[in-house]
Write an enzyme that holds these catalytic residues in place. Structure first.
Site, PDB file in Angstrom:
ATOM      1  N   CYS A 131       0.833  -1.204   0.000  1.00 53.41           N
ATOM      2  CA  CYS A 131       0.000   0.000   0.000  1.00 53.41           C
ATOM      3  C   CYS A 131       0.869   1.256   0.000  1.00 53.41           C
ATOM      4  O   CYS A 131       1.955   1.270   0.573  1.00 53.41           O
ATOM      5  CB  CYS A 131      -0.896   0.023   1.229  1.00 53.41           C
ATOM      6  SG  CYS A 131      -2.084  -1.313   1.274  1.00 53.41           S
ATOM      7  N   GLY A 266      -4.644 -19.640  -4.225  1.00 51.23           N
ATOM      8  CA  GLY A 266      -5.423 -18.466  -4.573  1.00 51.23           C
ATOM      9  C   GLY A 266      -6.144 -18.601  -5.886  1.00 51.23           C
ATOM     10  O   GLY A 266      -7.287 -19.060  -5.952  1.00 51.23           O
ATOM     11  N   THR A 267      -5.477 -18.234  -6.971  1.00 48.25           N
ATOM     12  CA  THR A 267      -6.109 -18.197  -8.291  1.00 48.25           C
ATOM     13  C   THR A 267      -6.724 -19.540  -8.679  1.00 48.25           C
ATOM     14  O   THR A 267      -7.784 -19.581  -9.322  1.00 48.25           O
ATOM     15  CB  THR A 267      -5.082 -17.767  -9.354  1.00 48.25           C
ATOM     16  OG1 THR A 267      -4.550 -16.490  -8.996  1.00 48.25           O
ATOM     17  CG2 THR A 267      -5.708 -17.667 -10.723  1.00 48.25           C
ATOM     18  N   GLY A 433      30.798  11.551  25.994  1.00 47.69           N
ATOM     19  CA  GLY A 433      31.336  12.905  25.954  1.00 47.69           C
ATOM     20  C   GLY A 433      31.381  13.502  24.557  1.00 47.69           C
ATOM     21  O   GLY A 433      30.945  14.640  24.341  1.00 47.69           O
TER      22      GLY A 433
END
Length: 503
Positions: A131, A266-267, A433
């Site tokens: 995103c 998925g696909t 320092g």
């Protein structure tokens, strides 16, 4: 359900390694009657944002040889509606729920994760870092290792849920992004998101999708994602959900042997709704034929074990310094004037650019929220660190101070504008320092100190500056004034390895 395919995915124990990929299985309820949510290892929800997102106008899905191209635009009803109406029904099915989270700022990611944890029933979150970050001019979080890590840190601070980062394969270097996310506390990764693609409708002479560019998924990307899975596994050793083109048990086995512990389907679900169940049966058959006690034995088999990374430094700093030859033993007078039996030769770490880059990345992640405009380091080690830290933070300027008349000062025309935000960086802190002298020089020139960081802090907690301070490695080494030094009493010869007295 049988447990013969159970596998450990980081802090999650999955009944099997099949995960339904985000976006293609809805919210886990649409496929009931075909694939029950509790039949697979986990269900990854559609992306969830803080507020509802409309997504792109159609057409937003087009077929492609060996795959599909989509530009849905992360349409979703928002996290509150999901928690109120959809999550209870999904949890009631017995599914292991992984919530995919999207956002336009790291704060949005964090708030969505917080609300998901508060609701209960979510086992982990998957961060979609592709995103655009609106605070950074629309650049995707995945484009920068430090930006990606900032999302992980923000979510970690807001929620105790396990965090899996969904990597963008087209980032400049996904491995560097993964290493940064690992250092920021990610529990694992999904490897990987879709590949940017363009399909042309030749009849209309226009892009086939309204959004023009979409994400390519399906079998066409599988060899690419398997390769990336192996790279992420070897670089981080963290749990991976392999994603991209899984259609058969053989495909799933490729991902496992490349280092994944779970695989996302998925696909394939679009044209074979029961593909996940068929793959599971194929995996059971393979386990039986091979006489395997567990799928765990397959993880990384084809590519070897993970490598040691810079993230391994935490918790074993002294051993790491010893191994690189950076930690010296003897009798030393430090640049602060104190005596010690150990000395850190930071240049043994910084002489190797890749190691230095990895170490400074961890500092950059720790200092992301300070938002400096200039990075300044005391010479000599601070010179290297300042420029590399500025590069990784995306800061346009960096310079160093030099010792003049015994004190740090700005020279060579270096200057800061009134009120300009300055981050200080030091290599090794003993008393602090030099860093405080640099702070005074910057403030005298009109700069505004927003914080400081160091590669190594051996002050024993005594260095507490009046501004935010982060360090990468804390070492608890004793130091003594000359009068109280036991090595001086024993007559042990002293060395002065620092650079302060050179010249």
């Amino acid at each position: 359900m049988r447990d013969d395919l159970a596998i450990q995915l980081g802090p999650l124990r999955l009944r099997n390694p099949l995960v339904m990929a985000s976006g293609t299985f809805g919210f886990g309820l649409d496929y009931r009657g075909l694939v029950e949510p509790d039949q697979v290892g986990a269900v990854v929800t559609k992306g969830l944002s803080l507020q509802p997102w409309v997504g792109h106008a159609p057409p937003r899905l087009v077929e492609s040889p060996c795959g599909a191209i989509n530009a849905i635009g992360l349409e979703n009803p928002g996290v509150d509606l999901f928690v109120e109406r959809l999550l209870p029904e999904l949890v009631a099915t017995g599914a292991t729920v992984i919530a995919n989270v999207v956002g336009k700022t790291q704060e949005e990611y964090a708030e969505v994760a917080r609300r998901l944890e508060a609701a209960g029933g979510v086992a982990a979150v998957e961060l979609n870092i592709s995103c655009p970050n609106v605070k950074e001019g629309g650049v995707a979080f995945a484009a920068s290792p430090v930006m990606a890590a900032s999302v992980v840190r923000a979510v970690r601070a807001a929620s105790r849920l396990p965090v899996f980062v969904k990597l963008a394969p087209m980032a400049a270097d996904p491995v560097e992004v993964a290493l940064a996310c690992a250092a920021a506390g990610a529990d694992g990764f999904t490897v990987a998101n879709t590949y940017p693609a363009l399909s042309i409708d030749v009849e209309r002479g226009q892009p086939a999708l309204t959004a023009e560019v979409g994400g390519l998924s399906g079998p066409a990307i599988r060899p690419l994602s398997v390769r990336l899975t192996a790279r992420i596994w070897r670089a981080t050793g963290l749990p991976i959900i392999g994603s991209g083109g899984v259609e058969t048990a053989r495909d799933a086995l490729e991902y496992l042997m490349a280092g994944a512990r779970a695989v996302a389907v998925g696909t394939a679900t679009f044209y074979r709704p029961t593909a996940a169940l068929e793959i599971l049966e194929g995996l059971r058959d393979y386990v039986a034929r091979q006489g395997l006690a567990s799928l765990e034995t397959l993880v990384g088999r084809a590519v070897g074990p993970p490598e040691e990374t810079a993230a391994d430094i935490e918790g074993q700093a002294a051993a790491y310094l010893e191994r690189t030859g950076a930690l010296l033993h003897g009798h030393f007078r430090l640049s602060s004037g104190l005596h010690s039996d150990r000395y850190v030769e930071k240049f043994r770490l910084l002489e190797r650019p890749r190691v230095a880059e990895a170490l400074v990345r961890l500092l950059a992640i720790a200092c992301w929220d300070l938002r400096p405009e200039v990075v300044v380091g005391p010479a000599t080690g601070g010179i290297l660190l300042a420029y590399e830290l500025a590069r990784q933070l995306g800061v346009s300027r960096a310079f160093f101070t030099e010792r003049v008349g015994g004190r740090m000062a700005l020279r060579r025309g270096f200057s800061v504008a009134a009120g300009e935000a300055v981050l200080l960086v030091e290599d090794v802190i003993t008393t602090g320092g030099s860093l405080m002298e640099t702070a005074q020089a910057v403030q005298a020139a009109g700069g505004r100190i927003v914080g400081a960081c160091s590669l190594i802090d051996r002050s024993g907690g005594r260095f507490r500056p009046p501004f935010p301070y982060r360090t990468l490695i804390r070492l608890d080494f004793e130091t003594w004034d000359q009068a109280a030094c036991p090595l001086c009493w024993q007559g042990v010869p002293i060395a002065e390895p620092g650079s302060r007295r050179i010249g």
